[in-house]
Design an enzyme around this catalytic site. Structure first.
Site, mmCIF file in Angstrom:
data_model
loop_
_atom_site.group_PDB
_atom_site.id
_atom_site.type_symbol
_atom_site.label_atom_id
_atom_site.label_comp_id
_atom_site.label_asym_id
_atom_site.label_seq_id
_atom_site.Cartn_x
_atom_site.Cartn_y
_atom_site.Cartn_z
ATOM 1 N N TYR A 100 -1.407 -0.370 11.215
ATOM 2 C CA TYR A 100 -1.754 -0.984 9.925
ATOM 3 C C TYR A 100 -0.607 -0.818 8.939
ATOM 4 C CZ TYR A 100 -3.516 -1.177 5.135
ATOM 5 O OH TYR A 100 -3.647 -1.435 3.788
ATOM 6 N N THR B 51 0.839 -1.209 0.000
ATOM 7 C CA THR B 51 0.000 0.000 0.000
ATOM 8 C C THR B 51 0.871 1.256 0.000
ATOM 9 O OG1 THR B 51 -1.419 1.320 1.463
ATOM 10 C CG2 THR B 51 -0.170 -0.409 2.515
ATOM 11 N N ASP B 52 0.295 2.350 -0.498
ATOM 12 C CA ASP B 52 1.022 3.631 -0.450
ATOM 13 C C ASP B 52 1.260 4.079 0.987
ATOM 14 O OD1 ASP B 52 -1.603 4.403 0.191
ATOM 15 O OD2 ASP B 52 -1.690 6.031 -1.272
ATOM 16 N N GLU B 53 0.494 3.511 1.930
ATOM 17 C CA GLU B 53 0.609 3.969 3.314
ATOM 18 C C GLU B 53 1.954 3.589 3.928
ATOM 19 O OE1 GLU B 53 -2.947 3.746 5.626
ATOM 20 O OE2 GLU B 53 -4.219 3.669 3.852
ATOM 21 N N LYS C 170 1.928 -3.616 7.256
ATOM 22 C CA LYS C 170 2.042 -3.793 5.801
ATOM 23 C C LYS C 170 3.484 -3.567 5.331
ATOM 24 C CE LYS C 170 -0.678 -4.480 3.106
ATOM 25 N NZ LYS C 170 -1.221 -5.753 2.540
HETATM 26 P P1 NAD Z 1 -10.664 -6.025 2.893
HETATM 27 O O1 NAD Z 1 -10.502 -5.749 4.344
HETATM 28 O O2 NAD Z 1 -11.920 -5.632 2.207
HETATM 29 O O3 NAD Z 1 -10.481 -7.601 2.629
HETATM 30 C C1 NAD Z 1 -9.488 -8.371 3.254
HETATM 31 C C2 NAD Z 1 -9.834 -9.846 3.046
HETATM 32 O O4 NAD Z 1 -8.817 -10.633 3.663
HETATM 33 C C3 NAD Z 1 -11.163 -10.249 3.679
HETATM 34 O O5 NAD Z 1 -11.910 -11.039 2.772
HETATM 35 C C4 NAD Z 1 -10.749 -11.062 4.897
HETATM 36 O O6 NAD Z 1 -11.699 -12.072 5.248
HETATM 37 C C5 NAD Z 1 -9.446 -11.668 4.407
HETATM 38 N N1 NAD Z 1 -8.561 -12.064 5.503
HETATM 39 C C6 NAD Z 1 -8.217 -11.306 6.593
HETATM 40 N N2 NAD Z 1 -7.397 -12.021 7.394
HETATM 41 C C7 NAD Z 1 -7.205 -13.226 6.791
HETATM 42 C C8 NAD Z 1 -6.445 -14.371 7.122
HETATM 43 N N3 NAD Z 1 -5.717 -14.420 8.253
HETATM 44 N N4 NAD Z 1 -6.461 -15.431 6.267
HETATM 45 C C9 NAD Z 1 -7.211 -15.389 5.148
HETATM 46 N N5 NAD Z 1 -7.955 -14.325 4.784
HETATM 47 C C10 NAD Z 1 -7.951 -13.255 5.598
HETATM 48 O O7 NAD Z 1 -9.379 -5.383 2.229
HETATM 49 P P2 NAD Z 1 -9.172 -4.681 0.812
HETATM 50 O O8 NAD Z 1 -9.499 -3.258 0.939
HETATM 51 O O9 NAD Z 1 -9.799 -5.508 -0.242
HETATM 52 O O10 NAD Z 1 -7.577 -4.786 0.691
HETATM 53 C C11 NAD Z 1 -6.970 -5.918 0.096
HETATM 54 C C12 NAD Z 1 -5.457 -5.736 0.104
HETATM 55 O O11 NAD Z 1 -5.121 -4.548 -0.596
HETATM 56 C C13 NAD Z 1 -4.857 -5.599 1.500
HETATM 57 O O12 NAD Z 1 -3.627 -6.271 1.527
HETATM 58 C C14 NAD Z 1 -4.646 -4.100 1.654
HETATM 59 O O13 NAD Z 1 -3.587 -3.813 2.557
HETATM 60 C C15 NAD Z 1 -4.313 -3.728 0.225
HETATM 61 N N6 NAD Z 1 -4.603 -2.342 -0.150
HETATM 62 C C16 NAD Z 1 -5.876 -1.850 0.054
HETATM 63 C C17 NAD Z 1 -6.165 -0.550 -0.344
HETATM 64 C C18 NAD Z 1 -7.552 0.019 -0.177
HETATM 65 O O14 NAD Z 1 -7.743 1.216 -0.419
HETATM 66 N N7 NAD Z 1 -8.562 -0.754 0.195
HETATM 67 C C19 NAD Z 1 -5.157 0.251 -0.920
HETATM 68 C C20 NAD Z 1 -3.875 -0.294 -1.101
HETATM 69 C C21 NAD Z 1 -3.625 -1.598 -0.713
HETATM 70 P P1 TYD Z 2 -10.102 5.328 5.245
HETATM 71 O O1 TYD Z 2 -11.177 5.027 4.264
HETATM 72 O O2 TYD Z 2 -10.193 4.738 6.606
HETATM 73 O O3 TYD Z 2 -8.729 4.933 4.539
HETATM 74 P P2 TYD Z 2 -7.200 5.219 4.999
HETATM 75 O O4 TYD Z 2 -7.195 5.681 6.395
HETATM 76 O O5 TYD Z 2 -6.586 3.867 4.858
HETATM 77 O O6 TYD Z 2 -6.670 6.226 4.028
HETATM 78 O O7 TYD Z 2 -9.999 6.896 5.421
HETATM 79 C C1 TYD Z 2 -9.772 7.736 4.309
HETATM 80 C C2 TYD Z 2 -9.670 9.163 4.827
HETATM 81 O O8 TYD Z 2 -10.936 9.542 5.372
HETATM 82 C C3 TYD Z 2 -8.670 9.320 5.950
HETATM 83 O O9 TYD Z 2 -8.009 10.583 5.819
HETATM 84 C C4 TYD Z 2 -9.517 9.319 7.202
HETATM 85 C C5 TYD Z 2 -10.823 9.939 6.737
HETATM 86 N N1 TYD Z 2 -12.028 9.452 7.443
HETATM 87 C C6 TYD Z 2 -12.924 10.373 8.023
HETATM 88 O O10 TYD Z 2 -12.736 11.602 7.952
HETATM 89 N N2 TYD Z 2 -14.026 9.884 8.673
HETATM 90 C C7 TYD Z 2 -14.265 8.544 8.770
HETATM 91 O O11 TYD Z 2 -15.288 8.162 9.398
HETATM 92 C C8 TYD Z 2 -13.359 7.633 8.173
HETATM 93 C C9 TYD Z 2 -13.577 6.142 8.248
HETATM 94 C C10 TYD Z 2 -12.247 8.122 7.514
#
Ligand code: NAD
Ligand code: TYD
Length: 341
Positions: A149, A125-127, A153
């Site tokens: 988190y 992730t970019d984070e 990662k």
């Molecule tokens: P999500 O939370 O929607 O889904 C995560 C999935 O992983 C779920 O289906 C959960 O049941 C499964 N899981 C959790 N723990 C597990 C374990 N121990 N064994 C097997 N399965 C397990 O997450 P997402 O938003 O779809 O993110 C997916 C990936 O992409 C993650 O690695 C996250 O760090 C990365 N990512 C997400 C974003 C974003 O904006 N959502 C951005 C960059 C990277």
């Molecule tokens: P989020 O969707 O939790 O993603 P991330 O923290 O991984 O970037 O949050 C996106 C942005 O929105 C972040 O700056 C936090 C803000 N945010 C709120 O202002 N209110 C909320 O209730 C949530 C969940 C996030």
């Protein structure tokens, strides 16, 4: 058949990727391995559960008895499984270490003994770069994660690289920016704010609302991973960014406008602890492989609003019938939305 293992395939991005992959690659058999935590949902895969080219396995990536044979049978592993919500990592980081770090280690150990394996995509992730006040993070920049988190990662990101450098596991690391689109669990800001707005509930905006995220449509993320599978080089890192940097307050107003609700629903609340101010990615390396995002943010956000409007069957039970979600929401927001810190 190319055997593809997708971990976390019942989550938001994973389920979009499984659907995308089965459509784009008629010669792929996809196995989804997912623990079905609070945000992993079989409904996310309902249209592919009957496909003869898809197998679902419920299990924990950290349980080698289940996960190692699946890795060892695969040509390709795309590792999405993780605990993903920053706010939850501030309440309780243990599961993040278990899944994001230790679980990744278990998969990588199995990958050392995987005779067919030609790619292991570590979805990072970019984070991991931490907050970037100006400019855009490049793949070679230092990692400065600032919350449990992103730190977990970052640990997984570098652990995966170490298995390339040490054991030649064919790891490629991807670092995507904030995703949006259908099937995102309504704890993350976009689906939370859309569904709250649809129900005339307050939108809890953290701090001054000026934190910036770079929004990437989940379909563009899936296409990027696919291209990286084809053209990415083992041991390398690729940023995947949408190029849509938006302050949270502007995002909130856009959502309200699209839903057709007044800005009086915005509720400024106490800030997130250690809230990263801004993320931004330099995506030149990925673009050089031939990728460009196809989704324009305004259109993608409007389509996402329409998806949540059209699919209350998906998010309504989570918000109204799931006691665990309600307890989380209460703990996270009750004091904040009542105007207390
Ligand atoms: P999500 O939370 O929607 O889904 C995560 C999935 O992983 C779920 O289906 C959960 O049941 C499964 N899981 C959790 N723990 C597990 C374990 N121990 N064994 C097997 N399965 C397990 O997450 P997402 O938003 O779809 O993110 C997916 C990936 O992409 C993650 O690695 C996250 O760090 C990365 N990512 C997400 C974003 C974003 O904006 N959502 C951005 C960059 C990277
Ligand atoms: P989020 O969707 O939790 O993603 P991330 O923290 O991984 O970037 O949050 C996106 C942005 O929105 C972040 O700056 C936090 C803000 N945010 C709120 O202002 N209110 C909320 O209730 C949530 C969940 C996030």
């Amino acid at each position: 058949m190319v055997k593809v293992l997708v971990t976390g395939g019942a989550g938001f991005i994973g389920s979009n990727f499984v659907r995308y992959a089965l459509g784009a690659h008629p010669d792929w058999h996809v196995t989804t391995l997912d623990k079905l935590t609070y945000c992993g949902r079989l409904e996310n895969l309902r249209d592919v559960m009957d496909s003869p080219r898809h197998t679902f396995v419920k299990g924990d990536i950290a349980d080698a008895v289940v996960s190692a044979p699946l890795v060892q049978a695969a040509d390709i592993v795309v590792h999405f499984a993780a605990e993903t919500h920053v706010d939850r990592s501030l309440q309780s980081a243990g599961e993040f270490i278990h899944t994001d770090v230790f679980g990744t280690f278990v998969l990588l150990e199995a990958a050392r003994q995987a005779p067919r394996l030609r790619r292991f995509i570590q979805v990072s992730t970019d984070e991991v770069y931490g907050s970037v006040p100006t400019g855009a993070s490049r793949e070679t920049d230092e990692l400065r994660p600032r919350n449990p988190y992103s730190a977990s990662k970052a640990g997984a990101d570098r652990l995966a690289y170490s298995y390339f450098a040490t054991y030649q596991v064919p790891v490629v690391v991807t670092r995507a920016s904030n995703n949006y689109g259908p099937y995102q669990f309504p704890e993350k800001v976009i689906p939370l704010f859309i569904t709250n707005a649809l129900e005339d509930q307050p939108l809890p905006l953290y701090g001054d609302g000026l934190n910036v995220r770079d929004w990437l449509h989940v379909d563009d993320h899936c296409r990027a991973v696919d291209l990286i599978l084809e053209k990415g080089v083992a041991g390398e890192v690729y940023n995947i960014g949408g190029g849509n940097e938006v302050p949270n307050v502007d995002l909130t107003k856009r959502i309200l406008d699209l839903v057709g609700k007044p800005e009086t629903l915005i509720r400024p609340v106490a800030d997130r602890l250690g809230h990263d101010r801004r993320y931004a990615l330099d995506t030149a390396k990925l673009r050089a492989l031939g990728w460009d995002p196809v989704h324009v943010f305004a259109d993608g956000l409007a389509a996402t609003v329409e998806w949540y409007r059209a699919n209350p069957w998906w998010w309504g039970p989570i918000k109204h019938q799931d006691p665990a979600f309600q307890a989380y929401y209460q703990q996270q927001y009750a004091a904040r939305t009542a105007g207390q810190p």
